[in-house]
Design an enzyme around this catalytic site. Structure first.
Site: not given
Ligand code: 3PY
Ligand code: MG
Length: 251
Positions: A44, A146, A172
């Site tokens: 990101h 995630e 996510d």
């Molecule tokens: C998320 O919360 O999606 C992450 O990847 C945190 O690093």
């Molecule tokens: Mg993430």
């Protein structure tokens, strides 16, 4: 055994933060500030692989360096590991097959199929023999859970050999449950609890991310091993806003 591996393998929680800025002084400063680890984020951010390598060169030698790969791609994994980071974090791993692919790309034969080159990781050649001998054991592979699909497949994912830890991505995960950003929603919390329970049962360490210290305090107490708190530019921006706010009324 080097002390970083001892720290990674011990039960003591490791406190880290996220690096997204390409300025090496910021990495130097944060790695000297007491963080046990830094996660350099290629997923990101606009960081290039050359910039990542410069950041690693600026890092305090005791600080553990983990680079988050832009995606679960063997070419990216291979190139990132050549920078000499201590390990990688692979985002959005949703199945046993995807977890296997990530681990295979990160481990030399016979444990995987990482291609053999010479780079900064190998001391530019001088440390080649010792690096290839120890890399499979010492290079940590963190797999991100995630998405609700990965939560549903957590038992199979945890059966993959070579995973150094699971890293829960609450944001996510919230998106995959149609609760985007609402990480304290019951459905998100329930999914996180399922992952934690499976990790504990399989004796696999897990990590968690929070924007602020208050968001991770309970996780530390609950047994979380890899803590990430905040993001470099958010810390800078928050401090800047606080400074301005405290003086604006006086003008
Ligand atoms: C998320 O919360 O999606 C992450 O990847 C945190 O690093
Ligand atoms: Mg993430």
């Amino acid at each position: 055994m080097n002390s970083k591996i001892e720290k990674i393998q011990s039960d003591t929680p490791l406190i880290g933060t996220i690096i997204t800025l390409s300025n090496p002084q910021i990495t130097e400063m944060l790695s000297s500030a007491g963080f046990d680890w830094l996660m350099i984020d290629m997923e990101h951010s606009t960081l290039t692989i050359g910039e990542v390598q410069s950041l690693l060169q600026a890092m305090h030698p005791d600080c553990i360096s983990i680079v988050r790969i832009p995606g679960n791609d063997p070419v990216w994994i291979k190139r990132v590991l050549e920078t000499g980071c201590d390990g990688i974090m692979v985002p959005l791993v949703n199945s046993e097959e995807e977890a296997n692919a990530a681990v295979n790309a990160a481990k030399y034969p016979p444990d995987g199929n990482r291609s053999i080159g010479v780079s900064r990781a190998h001391g530019y050649g001088a440390g080649f023999d010792s690096y290839i001998k120890n890399a499979n054991r010492e290079t940590v592979v963190l797999i991100q859970i995630e998405h609700i699909n990965s939560v549903n497949n957590i038992e199979q994912i945890l059966s993959v050999k070579g995973i150094g830890g699971i890293f829960i991505g609450p944001y996510d995960l919230s998106g995959s449950l149609n609760r985007i950003g609402d990480i304290s929603n019951e459905k998100v919390k329930e999914a996180i609890a399922r992952v934690k329970e499976s990790c504990n049962r399989h004796a696999v360490s897990y990590g968690y991310f929070g924007m602020k210290p208050e968001a991770v305090q309970a996780e530390i107490k609950d047994g979380c091993k890899f803590i990430l708190v905040g993001i470099d530019f958010v810390m800078l921006a928050a401090t800047a806003h606080r400074y301005i706010e405290s003086l604006k009324g006086l003008c």
